[in-house]
Design a protein around this motif. Structure first.
Motif, PDB file in Angstrom:
ATOM      1  N   PHE A  71      -6.662   0.962   6.067  1.00 27.77           N
ATOM      2  CA  PHE A  71      -8.107   1.158   6.226  1.00 27.77           C
ATOM      3  C   PHE A  71      -8.472   1.425   7.680  1.00 27.77           C
ATOM      4  O   PHE A  71      -9.351   2.255   7.971  1.00 27.77           O
ATOM      5  CB  PHE A  71      -8.864  -0.063   5.705  1.00 27.77           C
ATOM      6  N   VAL A  75      -9.487   5.255   7.498  1.00 31.10           N
ATOM      7  CA  VAL A  75     -10.904   5.206   7.157  1.00 31.10           C
ATOM      8  C   VAL A  75     -11.770   4.999   8.397  1.00 31.10           C
ATOM      9  O   VAL A  75     -12.717   5.754   8.643  1.00 31.10           O
ATOM     10  CB  VAL A  75     -11.184   4.094   6.124  1.00 31.10           C
ATOM     11  N   LEU A  76     -11.457   3.975   9.185  1.00 34.70           N
ATOM     12  CA  LEU A  76     -12.320   3.645  10.320  1.00 34.70           C
ATOM     13  C   LEU A  76     -12.050   4.495  11.555  1.00 34.70           C
ATOM     14  O   LEU A  76     -12.989   4.966  12.202  1.00 34.70           O
ATOM     15  CB  LEU A  76     -12.163   2.160  10.664  1.00 34.70           C
ATOM     16  N   LEU A 131     -15.512  -2.425   8.016  1.00 29.39           N
ATOM     17  CA  LEU A 131     -15.567  -1.485   6.904  1.00 29.39           C
ATOM     18  C   LEU A 131     -16.630  -1.887   5.886  1.00 29.39           C
ATOM     19  O   LEU A 131     -17.339  -1.032   5.335  1.00 29.39           O
ATOM     20  CB  LEU A 131     -14.190  -1.391   6.232  1.00 29.39           C
ATOM     21  N   LEU A 135     -19.631   0.578   4.853  1.00 33.85           N
ATOM     22  CA  LEU A 135     -19.904   0.934   3.464  1.00 33.85           C
ATOM     23  C   LEU A 135     -21.338   0.583   3.083  1.00 33.85           C
ATOM     24  O   LEU A 135     -22.034   1.382   2.441  1.00 33.85           O
ATOM     25  CB  LEU A 135     -18.926   0.206   2.536  1.00 33.85           C
ATOM     26  N   PHE A 140     -20.179   6.722   5.093  1.00 35.77           N
ATOM     27  CA  PHE A 140     -19.134   7.676   4.715  1.00 35.77           C
ATOM     28  C   PHE A 140     -19.649   8.763   3.782  1.00 35.77           C
ATOM     29  O   PHE A 140     -20.491   8.507   2.902  1.00 35.77           O
ATOM     30  CB  PHE A 140     -17.977   6.937   4.036  1.00 35.77           C
ATOM     31  N   ASP A 143     -15.696  12.436   1.080  1.00 36.89           N
ATOM     32  CA  ASP A 143     -14.283  12.371   1.447  1.00 36.89           C
ATOM     33  C   ASP A 143     -13.920  10.991   1.970  1.00 36.89           C
ATOM     34  O   ASP A 143     -12.840  10.463   1.673  1.00 36.89           O
ATOM     35  CB  ASP A 143     -13.954  13.435   2.494  1.00 36.89           C
ATOM     36  N   GLY A 144     -14.812  10.394   2.761  1.00 37.01           N
ATOM     37  CA  GLY A 144     -14.548   9.055   3.278  1.00 37.01           C
ATOM     38  C   GLY A 144     -14.481   8.022   2.169  1.00 37.01           C
ATOM     39  O   GLY A 144     -13.601   7.149   2.159  1.00 37.01           O
ATOM     40  N   LEU A 145     -15.406   8.115   1.212  1.00 35.37           N
ATOM     41  CA  LEU A 145     -15.392   7.188   0.085  1.00 35.37           C
ATOM     42  C   LEU A 145     -14.144   7.381  -0.770  1.00 35.37           C
ATOM     43  O   LEU A 145     -13.590   6.417  -1.313  1.00 35.37           O
ATOM     44  CB  LEU A 145     -16.644   7.387  -0.771  1.00 35.37           C
ATOM     45  N   ILE A 147     -11.191   8.158   0.330  1.00 39.43           N
ATOM     46  CA  ILE A 147     -10.062   7.497   0.991  1.00 39.43           C
ATOM     47  C   ILE A 147     -10.185   5.982   0.867  1.00 39.43           C
ATOM     48  O   ILE A 147      -9.180   5.281   0.757  1.00 39.43           O
ATOM     49  CB  ILE A 147      -9.972   7.947   2.460  1.00 39.43           C
ATOM     50  N   VAL A 148     -11.416   5.459   0.860  1.00 37.71           N
ATOM     51  CA  VAL A 148     -11.593   4.025   0.618  1.00 37.71           C
ATOM     52  C   VAL A 148     -11.041   3.657  -0.755  1.00 37.71           C
ATOM     53  O   VAL A 148     -10.290   2.684  -0.909  1.00 37.71           O
ATOM     54  CB  VAL A 148     -13.073   3.616   0.738  1.00 37.71           C
ATOM     55  N   GLY A 151      -7.389   3.686  -0.719  1.00 39.41           N
ATOM     56  CA  GLY A 151      -6.901   2.489  -0.041  1.00 39.41           C
ATOM     57  C   GLY A 151      -6.925   1.265  -0.927  1.00 39.41           C
ATOM     58  O   GLY A 151      -6.030   0.404  -0.845  1.00 39.41           O
TER      59      GLY A 151
END
Length: 432
Positions: A71, A75-76, A131, A135, A140, A143-145, A147-148, A151
Motif C-alpha cells: 500500500f 498506492v500512497l 490510507l 480513502l 483516489f 485507477d487508485g481505488l 490498486i487499493v 492490495g
C-alpha cells in the motif's frame, strides 16, 4: 507484542468483497482486512513472528511488513508530495517486483531481526492512518481505488500464507506448539459418488477487471470458450482414511503410480506419508498434535502425491476446466478460515460438495495464460504472469482461505513439489 489493538479476531462477511466497488464500502473493507491480518498475528510472540522455516515460507513479521509496503509503494507514494515513513526498508519488503528496485533475498527473510516487530506494527499503523484518511476524503481516482482493491486481495493471500508458513515452522519445533486451542472436531464423510458431465463447450474464466466491476486477478481472464469432453467428478475430496489405504498398499514404494519426477522426489526425500503426518495415526495441526480424522479430506499433499493416488485409485486428476465447469453456479460456501477450525472437515452429504474451502484441489492443468491474456500495466504486471512456468493449478480455496477471497474462476498455483499449503485432491475419470 501489544495485544490491545489486535484482540478482535474474526473475518468479515463473505459478501463484503462486493462493497469494494464503492469508495465508502472500500474504506470499511480496507480496515476490516487490515484488522484480520493483525488478528492472525495476535497470539504470537516476537520470536514466533520472526522465524523462517524454509526458503518457500516467510516470517509473520515479514508478511505484516510486506502487505503494508504494498500500500505504501503502490498506492500512497504515487500521490503528489507523498513519501514513505521508512524508505530505507524498501528493499527489505519488496517481494519480487524487479522493476521497483533491489530486493532482500527471499531465503534470508528470517535474518531480518531489525526492524523489530514493534517497529513493523508502527509502520502498519502509520500507513493505515494515511490510507484510511485518503480513502475517506475521496483522494483516489478509479485507477487508485483499483490498486487499493488489488492490495486487499493481495493481503488476503498473505493471511493464508501466515497460517501455512507458521504451521510449517511450528511443526519443526519438538514441542509441537499449538497456534490455537481449538482441536479440529471429528467429522463424517458420506460415500464417494460419481457425478457425470456430458461433452460441452463451456465458458471459462472471468471478465477482465476493472472493465467489469467484479474483482478478478488478471490470470483469471479473459473469459473464453473451452471444449470439455464427457467426464465424471467425485462428489467430495479424497479423505485421510482413503489415503491411508494407499500408504498401506505400498503407494510410496511402488514406482508405477508415480510420474518420473515425482518418483525421484519420493526417493530423494525418503518420503512415506503426507507432510505433517507424525505417524499413520497422528498429525500436526494448528492446534498441535492431533489424531488423524479418517473422514476429513487428506491435506498437505504435493501434486506428485495427488497424481500418484489418483493413478492408484484407477482415476485421474480433473483439469481446471472440468473443475470450473462443475463449480460454476455453485454457492461459495464451505469450511473457510472464517469458521475458525483451520483444518479440513468431512461432509456427510450427497451430491457434489466441498468444492470450496477445506482443501485446495490439485488439477492436472499446468499454470499458463488464457487466450488473450494481458498482464496489468506497469510494475503490477509482475504479479502473476511471470510465474507461468513449471507450476500446477489448484482450485477452490481451503480452511485457511478467507471466504470473501474465493470464486469459481480463482486460479491458485504452486510448484508440483509444494506440500505446505492446505492442498488435497478430488478424483475425476473418463467414461467407461
Amino acid at each position: 507484542m501489544d495485544h490491545d489493538a489486535v484482540a478482535r479476531r474474526g473475518f468479515s462477511d463473505p459478501h463484503d468483497a462486493a462493497a469494494g466497488a464503492e469508495p465508502h464500502g472500500l474504506v470499511e473493507r480496507f480496515h476490516a482486512v487490515r484488522r484480520q491480518t493483525l488478528a492472525l498475528a495476535a497470539p504470537l510472540s516476537a520470536e514466533d513472528a520472526a522465524v523462517q522455516s524454509m526458503p518457500d515460507a516467510s516470517p509473520v513479521k515479514w508478511h505484516l511488513a510486506h502487505t503494508t509496503w504494498f500500500f505504501d509503494r503502490f498506492v500512497l507514494q504515487p500521490l503528489a508530495g507523498a513519501r514513505s515513513p521508512h524508505p530505507e526498508w524498501d528493499a527489505l519488503f519488496n517481494s519480487y517486483y524487479e522493476s521497483v528496485g533491489p530486493r532482500h533475498p527471499r531465503p534470508q527473510r528470517g535474518l531480518l531481526t531489525r526492524p523489530s516487530l514493534d517497529e513493523v506494527l508502527g509502520y502498519r499503523a502509520a500507513i493505515d492512518a494515511r490510507l484510511g484518511d485518503a480513502l475517506a476524503r475521496g483522494t483516489f481516482d478509479r485507477d487508485g481505488l483499483r490498486i487499493v482493491e488489488l492490495g486487499l486481495q493481495h493481503e488476503q493471500q498473505h493471511q493464508e500464507l501466515i497460517l501455512t508458513d507458521l504451521k510449517h515452522a511450528f511443526s519443526l519445533n519438538p514441542l509441537l506448539p499449538a497456534y490455537h486451542v481449538h482441536a479440529p472436531p471429528r467429522s463424517l464423510a458420506g460415500p464417494l459418488e460419481w457425478i457425470g458431465f456430458d461433452e460441452a463447450v463451456v465458458e471459462i474464466g472471468a471478465p477482465v477487471w476493472p472493465a467489469h466491476d467484479a474483482f478478478a486477478f488478471d490470470l483469471e481472464s479473459p473469459r473464453h470458450r473451452v471444449l470439455t469432453g464427457a467426464f465424471a467428478l467425485a462428489s467430495r475430496p479424497v479423505t485421510a482414511g482413503e489415503y491411508r489405504q494407499f500408504i498401506a498398499d505400498g503407494g510410496y514404494r511402488t514406482h508405477a503410480h508415480w510420474l518420473s519426477e515425482g518418483w525421484a522426489w519420493v526417493q530423494a526425500g525418503q518420503r512415506a506419508r503426507p507432510l505433517h503426518w507424525i505417524d499413520d495415526a497422528h498429525h500436526f495441526t494448528l492446534a498441535g498434535a492431533q489424531p488423524i480424522d479418517p473422514d476429513a479430506p487428506v491435506v498437505h499433499l504435493s501434486y506428485y502425491e495427488a497424481d500418484a493416488y489418483a493413478r492408484w485409485a484407477g482415476a485421474r486428476l480433473p483439469t481446471e476446466f472440468e473443475w470450473e465447469r462443475a463449480a460454476a453456479g455453485q454457492p461459495v460456501r464451505g469450511n473457510f478460515a472464517d469458521a475458525g477450525h483451520l483444518h479440513p472437515r468431512g461432509s456427510d452429504g450427497t451430491g457434489l460438495r466441498q468444492l470450496f474451502g477445506d482443501v485446495w484441489e490439485w488439477t492436472s492443468s499446468a499454470y499458463g495464460a488464457y487466450p488473450g491474456f494481458r498482464p496489468m500495466p506497469g510494475a503490477l504486471g509482475e504479479y502473476n504472469g511471470k510465474f507461468m512456468c513449471s507450476q500446477q493449478v489448484l482450485r477452490g480455496g481451503s480452511c485457511a482461505t478467507p471466504a470473501s477471497h474465493v470464486r469459481a474462476t480463482y486460479r491458485n498455483f504452486f510448484p508440483p513439489s509444494a506440500q505446505w499449503q492446505f492442498a488435497g485432491l478430488r478424483l475425476a475419470k473418463d467414461p467407461a
